[in-house]
Write a protein that holds these residues in place. Structure first.
Motif, PDB file in Angstrom:
ATOM      1  N   UNK A 157      27.193  52.757  16.421  1.00  0.00           N
ATOM      2  CA  UNK A 157      27.179  53.931  17.298  1.00  0.00           C
ATOM      3  C   UNK A 157      26.186  53.734  18.443  1.00  0.00           C
ATOM      4  N   UNK A 158      25.025  53.180  18.116  1.00  0.00           N
ATOM      5  CA  UNK A 158      24.009  52.912  19.137  1.00  0.00           C
ATOM      6  C   UNK A 158      24.553  51.930  20.181  1.00  0.00           C
ATOM      7  N   UNK A 159      25.198  50.866  19.714  1.00  0.00           N
ATOM      8  CA  UNK A 159      25.780  49.873  20.630  1.00  0.00           C
ATOM      9  C   UNK A 159      26.902  50.480  21.472  1.00  0.00           C
ATOM     10  N   UNK A 160      27.704  51.335  20.859  1.00  0.00           N
ATOM     11  CA  UNK A 160      28.793  52.010  21.581  1.00  0.00           C
ATOM     12  C   UNK A 160      28.226  52.795  22.755  1.00  0.00           C
ATOM     13  N   UNK A 161      27.202  53.607  22.495  1.00  0.00           N
ATOM     14  CA  UNK A 161      26.613  54.405  23.565  1.00  0.00           C
ATOM     15  C   UNK A 161      25.980  53.520  24.630  1.00  0.00           C
ATOM     16  N   UNK A 162      25.269  52.494  24.206  1.00  0.00           N
ATOM     17  CA  UNK A 162      24.552  51.633  25.156  1.00  0.00           C
ATOM     18  C   UNK A 162      25.524  50.822  26.020  1.00  0.00           C
ATOM     19  N   UNK A 163      26.463  50.137  25.370  1.00  0.00           N
ATOM     20  CA  UNK A 163      27.332  49.210  26.103  1.00  0.00           C
ATOM     21  C   UNK A 163      28.572  49.879  26.690  1.00  0.00           C
ATOM     22  N   UNK A 164      29.291  50.635  25.868  1.00  0.00           N
ATOM     23  CA  UNK A 164      30.569  51.177  26.323  1.00  0.00           C
ATOM     24  C   UNK A 164      30.418  52.417  27.196  1.00  0.00           C
ATOM     25  N   UNK A 165      29.344  53.139  27.017  1.00  0.00           N
ATOM     26  CA  UNK A 165      29.106  54.307  27.864  1.00  0.00           C
ATOM     27  C   UNK A 165      28.115  53.958  28.984  1.00  0.00           C
ATOM     28  N   UNK A 166      26.844  53.798  28.631  1.00  0.00           N
ATOM     29  CA  UNK A 166      25.785  53.733  29.644  1.00  0.00           C
ATOM     30  C   UNK A 166      25.932  52.549  30.603  1.00  0.00           C
ATOM     31  N   UNK A 167      26.142  51.344  30.069  1.00  0.00           N
ATOM     32  CA  UNK A 167      26.263  50.184  30.960  1.00  0.00           C
ATOM     33  C   UNK A 167      27.492  50.295  31.849  1.00  0.00           C
ATOM     34  N   UNK A 168      28.600  50.760  31.297  1.00  0.00           N
ATOM     35  CA  UNK A 168      29.828  50.903  32.086  1.00  0.00           C
ATOM     36  C   UNK A 168      29.701  52.024  33.124  1.00  0.00           C
ATOM     37  N   UNK A 169      28.989  53.088  32.791  1.00  0.00           N
ATOM     38  CA  UNK A 169      28.759  54.174  33.753  1.00  0.00           C
ATOM     39  C   UNK A 169      27.886  53.673  34.902  1.00  0.00           C
ATOM     40  N   UNK A 170      26.874  52.858  34.579  1.00  0.00           N
ATOM     41  CA  UNK A 170      26.038  52.263  35.641  1.00  0.00           C
ATOM     42  C   UNK A 170      26.884  51.433  36.600  1.00  0.00           C
ATOM     43  N   UNK A 171      27.791  50.642  36.058  1.00  0.00           N
ATOM     44  CA  UNK A 171      28.679  49.815  36.895  1.00  0.00           C
ATOM     45  C   UNK A 171      29.540  50.716  37.772  1.00  0.00           C
ATOM     46  N   UNK A 172      30.117  51.762  37.187  1.00  0.00           N
ATOM     47  CA  UNK A 172      30.948  52.705  37.940  1.00  0.00           C
ATOM     48  C   UNK A 172      30.147  53.367  39.071  1.00  0.00           C
ATOM     49  N   UNK A 173      28.932  53.795  38.769  1.00  0.00           N
ATOM     50  CA  UNK A 173      28.088  54.422  39.790  1.00  0.00           C
ATOM     51  C   UNK A 173      27.757  53.439  40.913  1.00  0.00           C
ATOM     52  N   UNK A 174      27.488  52.194  40.550  1.00  0.00           N
ATOM     53  CA  UNK A 174      27.177  51.183  41.560  1.00  0.00           C
ATOM     54  C   UNK A 174      28.397  50.906  42.438  1.00  0.00           C
ATOM     55  N   UNK A 175      29.587  50.843  41.823  1.00  0.00           N
ATOM     56  CA  UNK A 175      30.820  50.616  42.593  1.00  0.00           C
ATOM     57  C   UNK A 175      31.059  51.753  43.581  1.00  0.00           C
ATOM     58  N   UNK A 176      30.865  52.997  43.151  1.00  0.00           N
ATOM     59  CA  UNK A 176      31.108  54.119  44.066  1.00  0.00           C
ATOM     60  C   UNK A 176      30.041  54.150  45.157  1.00  0.00           C
ATOM     61  N   UNK A 177      28.824  53.723  44.861  1.00  0.00           N
ATOM     62  CA  UNK A 177      27.761  53.649  45.861  1.00  0.00           C
ATOM     63  C   UNK A 177      28.078  52.557  46.898  1.00  0.00           C
ATOM     64  N   UNK A 178      28.584  51.415  46.422  1.00  0.00           N
ATOM     65  CA  UNK A 178      28.944  50.302  47.309  1.00  0.00           C
ATOM     66  C   UNK A 178      30.058  50.708  48.252  1.00  0.00           C
ATOM     67  N   UNK A 179      31.036  51.474  47.755  1.00  0.00           N
ATOM     68  CA  UNK A 179      32.156  51.922  48.597  1.00  0.00           C
ATOM     69  C   UNK A 179      31.692  52.874  49.691  1.00  0.00           C
ATOM     70  N   UNK A 180      30.644  53.668  49.401  1.00  0.00           N
ATOM     71  CA  UNK A 180      30.153  54.642  50.371  1.00  0.00           C
ATOM     72  C   UNK A 180      29.327  53.980  51.483  1.00  0.00           C
ATOM     73  N   UNK A 181      28.791  52.790  51.223  1.00  0.00           N
ATOM     74  CA  UNK A 181      27.958  52.111  52.235  1.00  0.00           C
ATOM     75  C   UNK A 181      28.772  51.324  53.228  1.00  0.00           C
TER      76      UNK A 181
END
Length: 181
Positions: A157-181
């Protein structure tokens, strides 16, 4: 008569007590008994733990909140079809059915509470997940409290939250930030 030999037939008085008294557990089998007083209790007690995690995201709280409550955004970070009914009592299903649950409480940009479970957990066992969003300057601190995780599934469960949620959300946020620049 040979067919009925040894069968326990119900009677009107205290069916549950007779059943419990006549069935003896052997080995690792689970004893089933039905008593009128406990008909509303379902399942078995299993040892559980509470997981606490804190993550900082480079986005405002409302944006991070919407990532957990918008079907299209959930599908982007999870890379799978998802069912997201972001309302009290609404269902959620993610990661090809590996994670499912129900929204219990939604306070926009502040808090999400879920009944949450992994597919490999005991049937009908849910953890209670509270996601609290705290604005910190231009960032958001996400506080996760996950109560009721089966002890045997704590690391998963800890790995699920860390890798599948948090790390993937960081990537998504970075992608949307890159598109806005």
């Amino acid at each position: 008569t040979e067919f009925t030999l040894g069968m326990i037939l119900p009677t009107k008085a205290a069916v549950g007590q007779e059943l419990a008294a006549e069935r003896q557990p052997s080995g690792n089998t689970v004893q089933d008994s039905v008593s009128p007083q406990s008909l509303d209790i379902v399942g078995v007690k299993i040892p559980t733990v509470k997981i606490l995690m804190r993550e900082i995201f480079n986005s405002p709280a409302d944006e991070l909140y919407s990532i957990f409550t918008t079907k299209e955004l959930v599908q982007k970070f999870s890379k799978c079809p998802a069912v997201i009914e972001a309302e009290k009592g609404g269902k959620l299903q993610m990661f090809d059915g590996c994670v499912s649950g129900e929204y219990v409480e939604l306070v926009p940009s502040q808090r999400i509470v879920l009944k949450w479970r992994c597919r490999n957990w005991p049937d009908e066992h849910y953890a209670t997940v509270a996601l609290n969003f705290k604005d910190v300057a231009a960032q958001t601190e996400l506080q996760l409290e996950c109560k009721g995780v089966p002890v045997s599934n704590e690391d998963g469960a800890r790995q699920c939250w860390k890798q599948q949620y948090f790390e993937e959300i960081r990537i998504l946020l970075q992608q949307s930030k890159d598109k806005m620049e």
